[in-house]
Scaffold this motif. Structure first.
Motif, PDB file in Angstrom:
ATOM      1  N   LYS A   2      -3.019  -2.235  -9.023  1.00 18.78           N
ATOM      2  CA  LYS A   2      -4.308  -1.247  -8.435  1.00 18.78           C
ATOM      3  C   LYS A   2      -5.250  -1.301  -9.305  1.00 18.78           C
ATOM      4  O   LYS A   2      -4.954  -0.976 -10.441  1.00 18.78           O
ATOM      5  CB  LYS A   2      -3.463  -0.116  -8.140  1.00 18.78           C
ATOM      6  N   VAL A   5       0.687  -1.097   0.090  1.00 13.56           N
ATOM      7  CA  VAL A   5      -0.060  -0.155  -0.001  1.00 13.56           C
ATOM      8  C   VAL A   5       0.887   1.186   0.064  1.00 13.56           C
ATOM      9  O   VAL A   5       2.015   1.116   0.343  1.00 13.56           O
ATOM     10  CB  VAL A   5      -0.973  -0.052   1.305  1.00 13.56           C
ATOM     11  N   TYR A  40      -4.389   5.409   2.656  1.00 13.38           N
ATOM     12  CA  TYR A  40      -3.556   4.455   1.960  1.00 13.38           C
ATOM     13  C   TYR A  40      -4.268   3.750   0.775  1.00 13.38           C
ATOM     14  O   TYR A  40      -5.585   3.655   0.999  1.00 13.38           O
ATOM     15  CB  TYR A  40      -2.860   3.330   2.971  1.00 13.38           C
ATOM     16  N   LYS A  41      -3.483   3.505  -0.288  1.00 14.73           N
ATOM     17  CA  LYS A  41      -4.035   3.102  -1.454  1.00 14.73           C
ATOM     18  C   LYS A  41      -3.489   1.815  -1.597  1.00 14.73           C
ATOM     19  O   LYS A  41      -2.217   1.523  -1.694  1.00 14.73           O
ATOM     20  CB  LYS A  41      -4.041   3.923  -2.787  1.00 14.73           C
ATOM     21  N   PHE A  42      -4.287   0.912  -2.224  1.00 15.65           N
ATOM     22  CA  PHE A  42      -3.670  -0.422  -2.668  1.00 15.65           C
ATOM     23  C   PHE A  42      -2.640  -0.416  -3.908  1.00 15.65           C
ATOM     24  O   PHE A  42      -3.159   0.676  -4.812  1.00 15.65           O
ATOM     25  CB  PHE A  42      -4.667  -1.549  -3.109  1.00 15.65           C
TER      26      PHE A  42
END
Length: 360
Positions: free
Chosen positions: A340, A300, A322-324
């Protein structure tokens, strides 16, 4: 002129004198004047219900308070005031220590050669390699060098030459047929380091891919830095990669890294020969991904931060969003690389553990 104290605020003291009241700003009064205005002996003088030393401690004037306490006869009140003064002094020292910037602690890393897919990082599958165009079959590979131009190279569609010794000539360098690994010496200012690259001919272009890394220990934990964007440097946040601990799975290079159960600010020199950390002072949290398959890697990304969060116990992270970014799942002979997509950001509150259920 004596009087009775009727009120005390942050700036003024007001006394009742006869039928009226008189206000004086504290900075215009000496300790003696306050006592004279209060019209009481020093050892029992009170200001708005507080003894003079207590009032001085309340105002933050500990030096004057200590002088007043020293003149008091020994009594439970005097002992209490001395203890209070010592406590406040200790708290002040702790506050100063907390406010003092924590210095970085540096660790030395060494160059290592890589073998095949030794480490799995996001860049291994999202960047893979770098194509360098050579107009008319001749040009410079854009690596940090003393001349500032890069490393001279030439390709003819079948073979290539690279000026490994950086003397400005190609006739004394070996011919590489189709592809091979070259070991280079890179320079940036006073920083010098070894670097290995896998090179391949692509028409009149050259394809580059990292073939080495920088490895060492930080606070007893193994760390490996990888040049995932293939530019010769190891200090590119959210572009290069770091593998921490005994695993072979890494995340993007991050301004904050986990070591054990603690978080540390992190930075590396362009050469990757030095990596430095200091304790993270922000608010910590944890992220834990759960999946029925064997979840090998989940990466992430946040604000110039990136974390490998696969694992049953979760991973310490700074509180935030948070972003994958990347995942790798393996079950039996089945393997899948996941990039993603449209997954919503993961919000992690301070002191909390967020569990993310992923897949069926």
């Amino acid at each position: 002129m004596a009087g009775e104290v009727t009120s005390v605020d942050e700036e003024r003291i007001t006394l009742k004198i006869g039928e009226g009241e008189v206000g004086r700003r504290f900075e215009t009064l000496s300790e003696k004047e306050i006592l004279q205005l209060a019209g009481r002996p020093e050892e029992v003088a009170t200001l708005n219900g507080m003894s003079l030393p207590a009032f001085q401690l309340f105002e933050g004037n500990r030096e004057a308070a200590n002088e007043s306490i020293a003149r008091l006869p020994d009594s439970p009140e005097a002992q209490h005031l001395r203890g209070l003064s010592d406590l406040l002094e200790g708290l002040d020292r702790e506050t100063v220590a907390e406010q003092r910037p924590v210095e970085w602690k540096a660790f030395k890393l060494k160059f290592i050669s890589l073998k095949g897919s030794q480490y799995l990082t996001p860049g291994k599958f999202t960047v893979v390699h770098r194509i360098v165009a050579l107009p008319n079959g001749r040009g410079f590979l854009p690596f940090p060098t003393k001349n500032g131009k890069g490393i001279l190279a030439a390709a003819d569609g079948q073979s290539l030459r690279i000026d490994v010794n950086q003397n400005g000539r190609l006739d004394d360098d070996r011919v590489i047929l189709r592809e091979g690994v070259v070991n280079l010496k890179l320079t940036l200012g006073q920083d010098k380091w070894s670097y290995a690259a896998h090179v391949a001919v692509r028409g009149r272009n050259i394809q580059l891919r990292r073939a080495g890394a920088m490895s060492g220990e930080i606070l007893g934990k193994k760390i490996v830095l990888l040049d995932d964007n293939n530019n010769g440097r190891y200090d590119d946040y959210l572009a290069d990669a770091a593998v921490i601990g005994s695993t072979n799975y890494g995340a993007y290079m991050s301004r904050v890294i986990p070591i054990g159960n603690r978080l540390y600010e992190f930075k590396a020199s362009p050469s990757g020969t030095t990596a430095s950390v200091r304790p993270f002072t922000g608010k910590p949290a944890r992220i834990r991904f759960e999946h029925r398959s064997i979840l090998r890697s989940v990466v992430v990304t946040g604000d110039k931060t990136s974390f490998q969060v696969a694992g049953s116990k979760g991973t310490p992270v700074p509180a935030g969003s948070y972003k994958f970014a990347f995942g790798y799942v393996e079950k039996g002979k089945m393997r899948a690389f996941i990039q993603k997509g449209n997954m919503k950001p993961i919000q992690v509150a301070a002191g909390k553990t967020v569990k993310v259920d992923w897949g069926p």
